[in-house]
Design a protein around this motif. Structure first.
Motif, PDB file in Angstrom:
ATOM      1  N   LEU A  33       5.811  -5.485   6.041  1.00  0.00           N
ATOM      2  CA  LEU A  33       4.630  -5.573   6.879  1.00  0.00           C
ATOM      3  C   LEU A  33       4.808  -4.624   8.048  1.00  0.00           C
ATOM      4  CD1 LEU A  33       2.544  -8.600   7.936  1.00  0.00           C
ATOM      5  CD2 LEU A  33       3.516  -7.170   9.729  1.00  0.00           C
ATOM      6  N   GLY A  34       3.960  -3.611   8.121  1.00  0.00           N
ATOM      7  CA  GLY A  34       4.081  -2.638   9.197  1.00  0.00           C
ATOM      8  C   GLY A  34       3.395  -1.345   8.834  1.00  0.00           C
ATOM      9  N   GLY A  35       3.753  -0.290   9.536  1.00  0.00           N
ATOM     10  CA  GLY A  35       3.234   1.034   9.232  1.00  0.00           C
ATOM     11  C   GLY A  35       3.962   1.653   8.056  1.00  0.00           C
ATOM     12  N   GLY A  36       3.741   2.938   7.861  1.00  0.00           N
ATOM     13  CA  GLY A  36       4.357   3.620   6.732  1.00  0.00           C
ATOM     14  C   GLY A  36       5.870   3.567   6.745  1.00  0.00           C
ATOM     15  N   SER A  37       6.461   3.536   7.939  1.00  0.00           N
ATOM     16  CA  SER A  37       7.923   3.487   8.022  1.00  0.00           C
ATOM     17  C   SER A  37       8.468   2.203   7.417  1.00  0.00           C
ATOM     18  CB  SER A  37       8.374   3.611   9.480  1.00  0.00           C
ATOM     19  OG  SER A  37       8.042   4.877  10.008  1.00  0.00           O
ATOM     20  N   ALA A  38       7.887   1.068   7.804  1.00  0.00           N
ATOM     21  CA  ALA A  38       8.349  -0.218   7.265  1.00  0.00           C
ATOM     22  C   ALA A  38       8.106  -0.288   5.761  1.00  0.00           C
ATOM     23  CB  ALA A  38       7.642  -1.362   7.970  1.00  0.00           C
ATOM     24  N   ILE A  39       6.939   0.201   5.323  1.00  0.00           N
ATOM     25  CA  ILE A  39       6.619   0.107   3.898  1.00  0.00           C
ATOM     26  C   ILE A  39       7.519   1.022   3.079  1.00  0.00           C
ATOM     27  CG2 ILE A  39       4.830   0.537   2.175  1.00  0.00           C
ATOM     28  CD1 ILE A  39       2.792  -0.469   4.229  1.00  0.00           C
ATOM     29  N   ASP A  40       7.759   2.244   3.542  1.00  0.00           N
ATOM     30  CA  ASP A  40       8.651   3.134   2.799  1.00  0.00           C
ATOM     31  C   ASP A  40      10.076   2.585   2.774  1.00  0.00           C
ATOM     32  OD1 ASP A  40       6.719   4.885   2.027  1.00  0.00           O
ATOM     33  OD2 ASP A  40       7.478   6.609   3.138  1.00  0.00           O
ATOM     34  N   ALA A  41      10.526   2.020   3.896  1.00  0.00           N
ATOM     35  CA  ALA A  41      11.868   1.416   3.900  1.00  0.00           C
ATOM     36  C   ALA A  41      11.937   0.272   2.889  1.00  0.00           C
ATOM     37  CB  ALA A  41      12.215   0.912   5.299  1.00  0.00           C
ATOM     38  N   GLY A  42      10.931  -0.597   2.896  1.00  0.00           N
ATOM     39  CA  GLY A  42      10.919  -1.706   1.950  1.00  0.00           C
ATOM     40  C   GLY A  42      10.874  -1.239   0.513  1.00  0.00           C
ATOM     41  N   LYS A  43      10.093  -0.208   0.265  1.00  0.00           N
ATOM     42  CA  LYS A  43       9.965   0.328  -1.089  1.00  0.00           C
ATOM     43  C   LYS A  43      11.309   0.873  -1.580  1.00  0.00           C
ATOM     44  CE  LYS A  43       6.173   2.592  -1.279  1.00  0.00           C
ATOM     45  NZ  LYS A  43       5.197   3.715  -1.224  1.00  0.00           N
ATOM     46  N   ALA A  44      12.001   1.594  -0.700  1.00  0.00           N
ATOM     47  CA  ALA A  44      13.307   2.139  -1.064  1.00  0.00           C
ATOM     48  C   ALA A  44      14.317   1.023  -1.308  1.00  0.00           C
ATOM     49  CB  ALA A  44      13.808   3.081   0.029  1.00  0.00           C
ATOM     50  N   ILE A  45      14.316   0.026  -0.432  1.00  0.00           N
ATOM     51  CA  ILE A  45      15.259  -1.082  -0.572  1.00  0.00           C
ATOM     52  C   ILE A  45      15.015  -1.829  -1.880  1.00  0.00           C
ATOM     53  CG2 ILE A  45      15.925  -3.326   0.383  1.00  0.00           C
ATOM     54  CD1 ILE A  45      15.283  -2.029   3.186  1.00  0.00           C
ATOM     55  N   ALA A  46      13.755  -2.117  -2.195  1.00  0.00           N
ATOM     56  CA  ALA A  46      13.443  -2.842  -3.431  1.00  0.00           C
ATOM     57  C   ALA A  46      13.923  -2.076  -4.655  1.00  0.00           C
ATOM     58  CB  ALA A  46      11.933  -3.095  -3.518  1.00  0.00           C
ATOM     59  N   ALA A  47      13.801  -0.748  -4.627  1.00  0.00           N
ATOM     60  CA  ALA A  47      14.257   0.072  -5.755  1.00  0.00           C
ATOM     61  C   ALA A  47      15.773   0.091  -5.852  1.00  0.00           C
ATOM     62  CB  ALA A  47      13.723   1.497  -5.609  1.00  0.00           C
ATOM     63  N   LEU A  48      16.451   0.203  -4.706  1.00  0.00           N
ATOM     64  CA  LEU A  48      17.908   0.316  -4.716  1.00  0.00           C
ATOM     65  C   LEU A  48      18.576  -1.010  -5.060  1.00  0.00           C
ATOM     66  CD1 LEU A  48      18.259   2.613  -1.592  1.00  0.00           C
ATOM     67  CD2 LEU A  48      18.829   3.242  -3.942  1.00  0.00           C
ATOM     68  N   PRO A  89      12.823  -1.182 -13.013  1.00  0.00           N
ATOM     69  CA  PRO A  89      11.768  -1.517 -12.045  1.00  0.00           C
ATOM     70  C   PRO A  89      12.360  -2.129 -10.784  1.00  0.00           C
ATOM     71  CG  PRO A  89      11.194  -2.297 -14.246  1.00  0.00           C
ATOM     72  CD  PRO A  89      12.628  -1.854 -14.311  1.00  0.00           C
ATOM     73  N   SER A  90      11.736  -1.837  -9.656  1.00  0.00           N
ATOM     74  CA  SER A  90      12.154  -2.444  -8.396  1.00  0.00           C
ATOM     75  C   SER A  90      12.061  -3.967  -8.489  1.00  0.00           C
ATOM     76  CB  SER A  90      11.256  -1.962  -7.259  1.00  0.00           C
ATOM     77  OG  SER A  90      11.318  -0.559  -7.103  1.00  0.00           O
ATOM     78  N   VAL A  91      12.820  -4.649  -7.636  1.00  0.00           N
ATOM     79  CA  VAL A  91      12.557  -6.077  -7.497  1.00  0.00           C
ATOM     80  C   VAL A  91      11.131  -6.212  -6.964  1.00  0.00           C
ATOM     81  CG1 VAL A  91      14.989  -6.616  -7.073  1.00  0.00           C
ATOM     82  CG2 VAL A  91      13.467  -6.199  -5.129  1.00  0.00           C
ATOM     83  N   PRO A  92      10.460  -7.360  -7.197  1.00  0.00           N
ATOM     84  CA  PRO A  92       9.070  -7.480  -6.755  1.00  0.00           C
ATOM     85  C   PRO A  92       8.889  -7.058  -5.294  1.00  0.00           C
ATOM     86  CG  PRO A  92       9.665  -9.352  -8.103  1.00  0.00           C
ATOM     87  CD  PRO A  92      10.928  -8.571  -7.894  1.00  0.00           C
ATOM     88  N   PHE A  93       7.905  -6.201  -5.077  1.00  0.00           N
ATOM     89  CA  PHE A  93       7.682  -5.625  -3.755  1.00  0.00           C
ATOM     90  C   PHE A  93       6.223  -5.798  -3.354  1.00  0.00           C
ATOM     91  CE2 PHE A  93       6.622  -1.739  -1.189  1.00  0.00           C
ATOM     92  CZ  PHE A  93       7.211  -2.197  -0.020  1.00  0.00           C
TER      93      PHE A  93
END
Length: 392
Positions: A97-112, A135-139
């Motif tokens: 939940l946040g701007g692009g920074s939070a979403i991109d960080a979450g997206k990367a974490i879910a994939a890794l 596939p990433s964990v549910p994101f």
């Protein structure tokens, strides 16, 4: 090769589910539970307090929450830290939940979390560029700004201070399970944030519309998004974002994300990634500073080297969309964009420490950027220098 007489082939991919509307964020806890989530890593921006209602809802739904705040733009190190935290806490879902920074960080974490390894195993340009095989964990992505469209894209941009560049993790496996776009989350956003994020969204509608990879689906979405951005962005920043304006900005940002994910970008983002890696400069503000010069140089290059290019008449169509006047010329459209940037007090790149001595390195890095590949036509080094110099 496309058979003669046919439209170019294309594909379209996005989040499994998109939920748009005022108040939709209240539905997230039940949705997370429906995805099988029992322990959520909740990635937030620099103000984690904004996530308090979400955290309370998750607790009421029986989902434990582990908080992870991202204070600035995401980096390779932040992705490593978040992945380690999620693994240590046994998180089975990631909510950003946040701007692009939070979403991109979450997206990367879910994939890794799902794929293992280090971000550099998968990063483009500066890493090994390996493929994400799982596939990433549910994101779940919940934007609180209207700019990046990251909630519906298949990549996460990470900065590397060592390499002085930003690069992407990219895979269809990274598309969110759920994107929740609640325009009421824009209420109270500072004018400067609305300006830079809104111009980022506008550039992410314009660049796919002019892209060498544009297609009928993205064209329709881009036209609608450009109209909404053009009628509401100036008003949002200078007069305030009431409910209809918030709706327009949120939809424009969402449509921009859909367009860029499926038609690519261009020289604005080709420069923005390297500029953000070389200097501590916010992505949206950099895109805003670059947009007028990129439009001007692309128009000049198309007229000089490829006057039959399909993107050329689109400059006139773009002018009609932003000015609201049928028959507006390409030059009038570019002038409208310049005036918008002036009205919204968009600074040049000098504001972030960039000067003439930095241009050769910036141009070299921009030339190699993945976003540059979808520019309407390849630009010469001289043209790239013109863009960078005019954007200072």
């Amino acid at each position: 090769m496309t058979p003669p007489g046919h439209e170019p082939a294309f594909e379209f991919a996005t989040a499994t589910r998109i939920a748009f509307g005022a108040g939709k964020v209240a539905e997230v806890p039940a949705a997370v539970r429906g995805l099988g989530g029992t322990r959520a890593l909740v990635v937030t921006g620099q103000d984690p307090g904004r996530a308090a209602p979400l955290l309370a809802g998750l607790a009421a739904a029986g989902v434990a929450a582990v908080r992870f705040a991202v204070a600035g733009e995401p980096t390779v190190d932040i992705a490593r830290e978040g992945t380690s935290r999620a693994a240590a806490e046994r998180c089975d879902v990631v909510v950003a939940l946040g701007g692009g920074s939070a979403i991109d960080a979450g997206k990367a974490i879910a994939a890794l979390v799902a794929n293992g390894g280090d971000p550099l195993d998968y990063l483009e340009v500066i890493g090994k560029g390996g493929a994400l095989s799982r596939p990433s964990v549910p994101f779940v992505a919940i934007p609180t700004t209207a700019g990046t469209g990251a909630e519906v894209t298949r990549n996460a941009v990470l900065a590397s201070r060592e390499a002085g560049v930003k690069a992407s993790l990219r895979s269809p496996h990274m598309l969110p399970c759920l994107a929740v776009v609640d325009p009421d989350l824009l209420a109270g956003a500072p004018p400067g944030v609305l300006a830079s994020s809104g111009l980022d969204a506008l550039s992410q509608l314009i660049e796919p519309f002019l892209s060498s990879r544009s297609n009928p689906l993205t064209d329709g979405l881009a036209r609608e998004g450009i109209r909404r951005s053009a009628r509401s962005l100036r008003r949002a920043v200078l007069e305030g974002a009431d409910a209809p304006v918030r709706d327009d900005l949120a939809i424009a940002s969402l449509l921009g994300g859909l367009c860029l994910a499926n038609a690519g970008l261009g020289a604005v983002h080709g420069f923005a990634g390297p500029a953000g890696g070389m200097f501590d400069a916010p992505h949206g503000a950099v895109c805003a500073a670059l947009l007028p010069a990129v439009l001007e140089v692309n128009l000049r290059a198309l007229r000089a080297r490829d006057p039959a290019h399909r993107a050329l008449p689109r400059f006139d169509e773009l002018a009609a969309l932003v000015t609201g006047r049928a028959g507006a010329s390409a030059e009038e459209g570019i002038a409208w964009v310049r005036e918008l940037c002036r009205d919204l007090a968009i600074p040049g790149l000098r504001r972030y420490g960039m000067g003439e001595a930095d241009l050769p390195a910036l141009v070299a890095k921009a030339r190699a950027a993945s976003s540059m590949k979808a520019n309407p036509l390849p630009l010469t080094d001289e043209e790239l220098f013109d863009i960078a110099a005019a954007s200072l």
